[in-house]
Design a protein around this motif. Structure first.
Motif, mmCIF file in Angstrom:
data_model
loop_
_atom_site.group_PDB
_atom_site.id
_atom_site.type_symbol
_atom_site.label_atom_id
_atom_site.label_comp_id
_atom_site.label_asym_id
_atom_site.label_seq_id
_atom_site.Cartn_x
_atom_site.Cartn_y
_atom_site.Cartn_z
ATOM 1 N N ALA A 1 0.837 -1.188 0.000
ATOM 2 C CA ALA A 1 0.000 0.000 0.000
ATOM 3 C C ALA A 1 0.879 1.247 0.000
ATOM 4 N N GLU A 2 0.464 2.206 -0.777
ATOM 5 C CA GLU A 2 1.234 3.439 -0.871
ATOM 6 C C GLU A 2 0.766 4.415 0.194
ATOM 7 N N ASP A 3 1.682 4.826 1.071
ATOM 8 C CA ASP A 3 1.392 5.815 2.101
ATOM 9 C C ASP A 3 2.206 7.052 1.762
ATOM 10 N N ALA A 4 1.586 8.030 1.135
ATOM 11 C CA ALA A 4 2.288 9.214 0.669
ATOM 12 C C ALA A 4 2.302 10.289 1.747
ATOM 13 N N ILE A 5 3.481 10.864 1.993
ATOM 14 C CA ILE A 5 3.580 11.978 2.937
ATOM 15 C C ILE A 5 3.379 13.310 2.212
ATOM 16 N N LEU A 6 3.764 13.383 0.929
ATOM 17 C CA LEU A 6 3.598 14.597 0.130
ATOM 18 C C LEU A 6 3.092 14.205 -1.254
ATOM 19 N N GLU A 7 2.070 14.897 -1.738
ATOM 20 C CA GLU A 7 1.483 14.566 -3.033
ATOM 21 C C GLU A 7 1.347 15.818 -3.902
ATOM 22 N N PHE A 8 1.723 15.675 -5.160
ATOM 23 C CA PHE A 8 1.490 16.703 -6.183
ATOM 24 C C PHE A 8 0.374 16.189 -7.094
ATOM 25 N N HIS A 9 -0.662 17.000 -7.280
ATOM 26 C CA HIS A 9 -1.767 16.619 -8.168
ATOM 27 C C HIS A 9 -1.984 17.721 -9.195
ATOM 28 N N GLY A 10 -1.665 17.424 -10.446
ATOM 29 C CA GLY A 10 -1.893 18.384 -11.524
ATOM 30 C C GLY A 10 -1.208 19.726 -11.301
ATOM 31 N N LEU B 1 2.792 13.412 -8.794
ATOM 32 C CA LEU B 1 3.917 12.694 -8.181
ATOM 33 C C LEU B 1 3.692 12.658 -6.678
ATOM 34 N N SER B 2 4.217 11.638 -6.022
ATOM 35 C CA SER B 2 4.084 11.546 -4.570
ATOM 36 C C SER B 2 5.395 11.086 -3.957
ATOM 37 N N VAL B 3 5.634 11.543 -2.723
ATOM 38 C CA VAL B 3 6.772 11.079 -1.923
ATOM 39 C C VAL B 3 6.197 10.179 -0.841
ATOM 40 N N ARG B 4 6.546 8.912 -0.860
ATOM 41 C CA ARG B 4 6.000 7.970 0.109
ATOM 42 C C ARG B 4 6.715 8.108 1.449
ATOM 43 N N ALA C 1 7.080 22.790 -3.002
ATOM 44 C CA ALA C 1 6.881 21.917 -1.846
ATOM 45 C C ALA C 1 7.138 22.644 -0.528
ATOM 46 N N MET C 2 8.067 23.608 -0.549
ATOM 47 C CA MET C 2 8.359 24.401 0.656
ATOM 48 C C MET C 2 7.447 25.627 0.760
ATOM 49 N N LEU C 3 6.533 25.804 -0.205
ATOM 50 C CA LEU C 3 5.636 26.957 -0.259
ATOM 51 C C LEU C 3 6.402 28.269 -0.363
ATOM 52 N N GLY D 1 -5.481 25.485 -9.923
ATOM 53 C CA GLY D 1 -5.936 24.188 -10.420
ATOM 54 C C GLY D 1 -5.182 23.012 -9.847
ATOM 55 N N GLY D 2 -3.939 23.203 -9.406
ATOM 56 C CA GLY D 2 -3.169 22.113 -8.828
ATOM 57 C C GLY D 2 -3.409 21.976 -7.336
ATOM 58 N N ARG D 3 -2.987 20.837 -6.780
ATOM 59 C CA ARG D 3 -3.150 20.581 -5.343
ATOM 60 C C ARG D 3 -1.836 20.038 -4.777
ATOM 61 N N LEU D 4 -1.518 20.497 -3.555
ATOM 62 C CA LEU D 4 -0.370 20.002 -2.804
ATOM 63 C C LEU D 4 -0.874 19.498 -1.465
ATOM 64 N N LEU D 5 -0.698 18.206 -1.193
ATOM 65 C CA LEU D 5 -1.223 17.598 0.026
ATOM 66 C C LEU D 5 -0.081 17.056 0.878
ATOM 67 N N PHE D 6 -0.196 17.257 2.206
ATOM 68 C CA PHE D 6 0.803 16.744 3.154
ATOM 69 C C PHE D 6 0.066 15.945 4.222
ATOM 70 N N ARG D 7 0.546 14.718 4.472
ATOM 71 C CA ARG D 7 -0.086 13.847 5.453
ATOM 72 C C ARG D 7 0.919 13.580 6.576
#
Length: 589
Positions: free
Chosen positions: A274-283, A303-306, A328-330, A337-343
Motif C-alpha cells: 500500500a502506498e502511504d504518501a507523505i507529500l502529493e502533487f496533483h496536476g 507525483l508523490s513522496v512515500r 513543496a516548501m511553499l 488548479g493544482g493541489r499540494l497535500l501533506f499527510r
C-alpha cells in the motif's frame, strides 16, 4: 604554458610554520589538461586563485614562482605589474568560478557581463561582441541564447548560471583556462557536452586547462595529468592513466574507493504494498512571466513522496526540479488548479498546503526542511555558523540557549565539522564545508520530510560519501522521507527508492533505480545514464548517445515524439511500477 614551483600560501593570522599551501609544484603544457584533485580545504582553489592574484583577504603568497607563457614570453605572475596583470586576466587567462551566483553581478544582464570581457580587451565592437556571445551561449547549451543574453542572474537556475560563467570564461579564447569545479551545478548531459566543448576549443586553439574537481569521472574523461593534494601539499602526481589506474599513495587509493559510480543492477519488479504518501502533487503547474512571454516551468505534475522513502528527481538544468522543491516548501505558489497535500501521519486526513495558514503552516514548516543548492547564497554572511544552525531552533522555541549550543555542536560533529568552528563565519569555509553547514541547519528540527536540492554537488567524493551515510542513517533512525534532487546518477543509484526523470517540466520516466538503470526505456533516460562519467580512462563518455537523448524531441524514436499538434505523449505504466512517457500500451506483467 604554466609552471608553478614551490608555491607557499599562508594567512597572516596563522603561525608562520603552518601554511595552507606548502611547496606545491606542477606544470601545464599548451593544449594539455591537468586536474587538481583533493578533499575540500586541501588548497586547490587557493592555488588557482594565486595565479590571478585574487586570494581572499588575509591570505598572501609567502614563496615560490608562477611562470606563464612559453619561451622568452614567459613572465612570473607573482612579480608582474598591476597593469600587466590586467592585460592577462580575462584575455590570456580566464577562470570559471565555483559559485556562479556570488561571482556574477546581480545588477547587469548576463549578456552585458559576457560582452564586457571582449570590450575591455579590445577584441571587437559591441555588435560583434553580441554575436560572439550568442554563438558561445548556444555552444554551452543554453536552450534560448537570446533570452539568456537578456536575463539577470537571479532569473536563471543554478545550472544555467554555471553555463553563463563557462561562456564568459571561454568567449575570449584564452591561452589558459582555470576551471574551478566547472561542472558542479550541471546535469550530466550538459556536463558531457561542456567537457566535449572544452576539448574542442583546446584542439582549435591549443588552450591549456587547469581543472579543479572532486569528480574523478570528470578527471578520467578530461585530464592528461593529475595532481592529488591534501592539506596544502602534493601527495601524488603523474599521468592520468597511472594515477587513477595504479594509485600508489594511500590517500589517492582512498579517493578512488570513495568515488561513486552506477553499480551493475539486475532488473527487478518493485515489491507490492500500500502506498502511504507523505507529500502529493496533483496536476501541479507553474508558469513565469518573462516580458511578454509566459514560460511554463512545470506542466501537470502528478507525483508523490512515500513515507520513509527517498524519491530522487533527476533531469537537466531548467527541467523544473528546483521549482518543484520551492513549491513543496511553499516558497512559491503553483498556478491555479493544482493541489499540494501533506499527510503528517499514516491514516490521517491530508493537509491542503495551498489553503493552510497560521499554526498549520508553522507546523508544516517545522516538519519539512530544505537543503539549498547554493550554500554561499543561502547562509547569512552576518551570522556565525553556530547562530545559523541554531536559528531554526530559536524560531520554533525548541529549547533554551544552553541546549541549543549542545545541539549545534552535535549537529556539526554529525556532518563532519569541528564544533570549535561554531564561532566562525561562512566566508571562512570552503564550498563543501558551507554545504555541510546547510545540511546541519536543515536537520536541526528533526524534520519528517527533507527536501534536498543538489545537497552533495559541492562536496568532494570522500565527504560526499560521509554525507550520504549521514542522510541514510538519519533516514533510518527518524523514518525520514527524502525528496532528493540531483544530477549525479551514481548518488541517486545508491540513495533512492524511486527515481523520477524530468525534462521540460514533465516526468519522462519513473521507476525504482534497479529497473531504471538496468532497463531504461526513454531515450532521455538513456542519455543521462550514458553521460555519467566513470573514474576509468578506458570507459569514456558516449557523446553520440548523449546528444541523441538530450537533443530535440523530434529526433527521438517515433513512440516518444510529440504528436503533430505538439502535445506530449501520455505517461503510461509500461510495467508494474515503471512509468514512461510514450505512445504504446502497457506491457503484460
Amino acid at each position: 604554458m604554466l609552471k608553478v614551483e614551490g608555491l607557499t600560501i599562508r594567512f597572516r593570522t596563522a603561525p608562520v610554520d603552518r601554511p595552507v599551501v606548502d611547496g606545491v609544484g606542477f606544470s601545464v603544457g599548451a593544449g594539455q589538461s591537468v586536474a587538481l584533485v583533493g578533499e575540500s580545504g586541501s588548497g586547490k582553489t587557493l592555488t588557482c586563485r594565486s595565479i590571478l592574484h585574487i586570494l581572499p583577504r588575509g591570505a598572501e603568497v609567502a614563496g615560490g614562482s608562477i611562470l606563464f607563457g612559453r619561451g622568452p614570453e614567459a613572465v612570473d605572475l607573482l612579480r608582474v605589474s598591476r597593469s600587466g596583470l590586467r592585460d592577462i586576466r580575462g584575455s590570456r587567462i580566464s577562470m570559471i568560478f565555483q559559485e556562479p551566483m556570488s561571482a556574477l553581478s546581480p545588477l547587469h544582464s548576463i549578456g552585458d557581463q559576457t560582452m564586457e570581457v571582449l570590450r575591455l580587451h579590445g577584441h571587437c565592437n559591441r555588435q560583434s561582441a553580441r554575436d560572439r556571445c550568442l554563438a558561445m551561449f548556444e555552444r554551452v547549451g543554453f536552450p534560448d541564447p537570446l533570452r539568456a543574453f537578456r536575463s539577470y542572474p537571479f532569473q536563471l537556475s543554478g545550472g544555467l548560471r554555471q553555463r553563463a560563467m563557462i561562456a564568459m570564461a571561454m568567449v575570449a579564447r584564452p591561452q589558459l583556462l582555470i576551471a574551478d569545479e566547472p561542472t558542479t551545478a550541471l546535469d550530466v548531459t550538459l556536463q558531457a557536452q561542456v567537457l566535449a566543448l572544452i576539448k574542442e576549443l583546446q584542439a582549435e586553439t591549443g588552450m591549456a586547462v587547469l581543472l579543479v574537481t572532486h569528480d574523478l569521472g570528470v578527471v578520467a574523461n578530461m585530464a592528461d595529468a593529475v595532481v592529488v593534494m591534501r592539506a596544502g601539499r602534493v601527495m601524488e602526481s603523474g599521468c592520468c592513466a597511472d594515477v587513477l589506474g595504479r594509485p600508489l599513495h594511500g590517500y589517492t587509493r582512498k579517493l578512488m574507493a570513495a568515488a561513486p559510480s552506477i553499480p551493475e543492477m539486475t532488473c527487478a519488479l518493485p515489491a507490492a504494498g500500500a502506498e502511504d504518501a507523505i507529500l502529493e502533487f496533483h496536476g501541479v503547474a507553474k508558469s513565469y512571466e518573462r516580458g511578454s512571454a509566459r514560460v511554463r516551468a512545470l506542466d501537470g505534475i502528478d507525483l508523490s513522496v512515500r513515507r520513509g522513502e527517498t524519491l530522487a528527481i533527476v533531469g537537466e538544468s531548467g527541467s523544473g526540479k528546483t521549482t518543484m522543491a520551492r513549491l513543496a516548501m511553499l516558497a512559491e505558489r503553483p498556478d491555479p488548479g493544482g493541489r499540494l497535500l501533506f499527510r503528517p501521519s499514516a491514516g490521517e486526513p491530508p493537509l491542503d498546503l495551498l489553503s493552510a495558514a497560521g499554526p498549520e503552516l508553522t507546523a508544516y514548516r517545522r516538519r519539512a526542511q530544505m537543503v539549498f543548492q547554493d550554500p554561499y547564497a543561502s547562509l547569512s554572511p552576518r551570522m556565525s555558523v553556530g547562530e545559523i544552525i541554531a536559528e531554526p531552533l530559536a524560531i520554533h522555541g525548541v529549547c533554551d540557549r544552553g541546549e541549543r549550543r549542545e545541539r549545534v555542536q552535535a549537529l556539526m560533529a554529525q556532518v563532519g565539522l569541528d564544533p570549535a568552528w561554531a564561532c566562525r563565519y561562512p566566508h571562512a569555509f570552503s564550498g563543501g564545508q558551507r554545504q555541510r553547514i546547510g545540511i546541519a541547519r536543515a536537520l536541526a528540527l528533526d524534520p519528517q520530510l527533507l527536501i534536498c536540492d543538489e545537497p552533495t554537488s559541492a562536496l568532494d567524493v570522500s565527504v560526499q560519501a560521509q554525507v550520504l551515510d549521514l542522510l541514510e542513517s538519519i533516514k533510518r533512525r527518524l523514518g525520514l522521507s527524502l525528496m532528493f534532487i540531483s544530477h549525479d546518477l551514481a548518488v541517486v543509484a545508491r540513495l533512492a527508492d524511486r527515481v523520477a526523470v524530468m525534462r521540460a517540466g514533465r516526468v519522462m520516466e519513473q521507476a525504482p533505480p534497479a529497473v531504471l538503470f538496468s532497463a531504461p526505456l526513454h531515450p532521455y533516460t538513456r542519455a543521462l545514464i550514458a553521460a555519467s562519467p566513470e573514474p576509468d580512462v578506458s570507459r569514456p563518455i558516449d557523446v553520440a548517445t548523449v546528444a541523441l537523448g538530450a537533443g530535440a524531441p523530434d529526433l527521438w524514436p517515433e513512440a516518444f515524439r510529440p504528436t503533430p499538434d505538439g502535445a506530449p505523449p501520455p505517461l503510461v505504466e509500461a510495467a508494474p511500477g515503471h512509468f514512461v512517457r510514450g505512445h504504446f500500451a502497457r506491457r503484460a506483467a
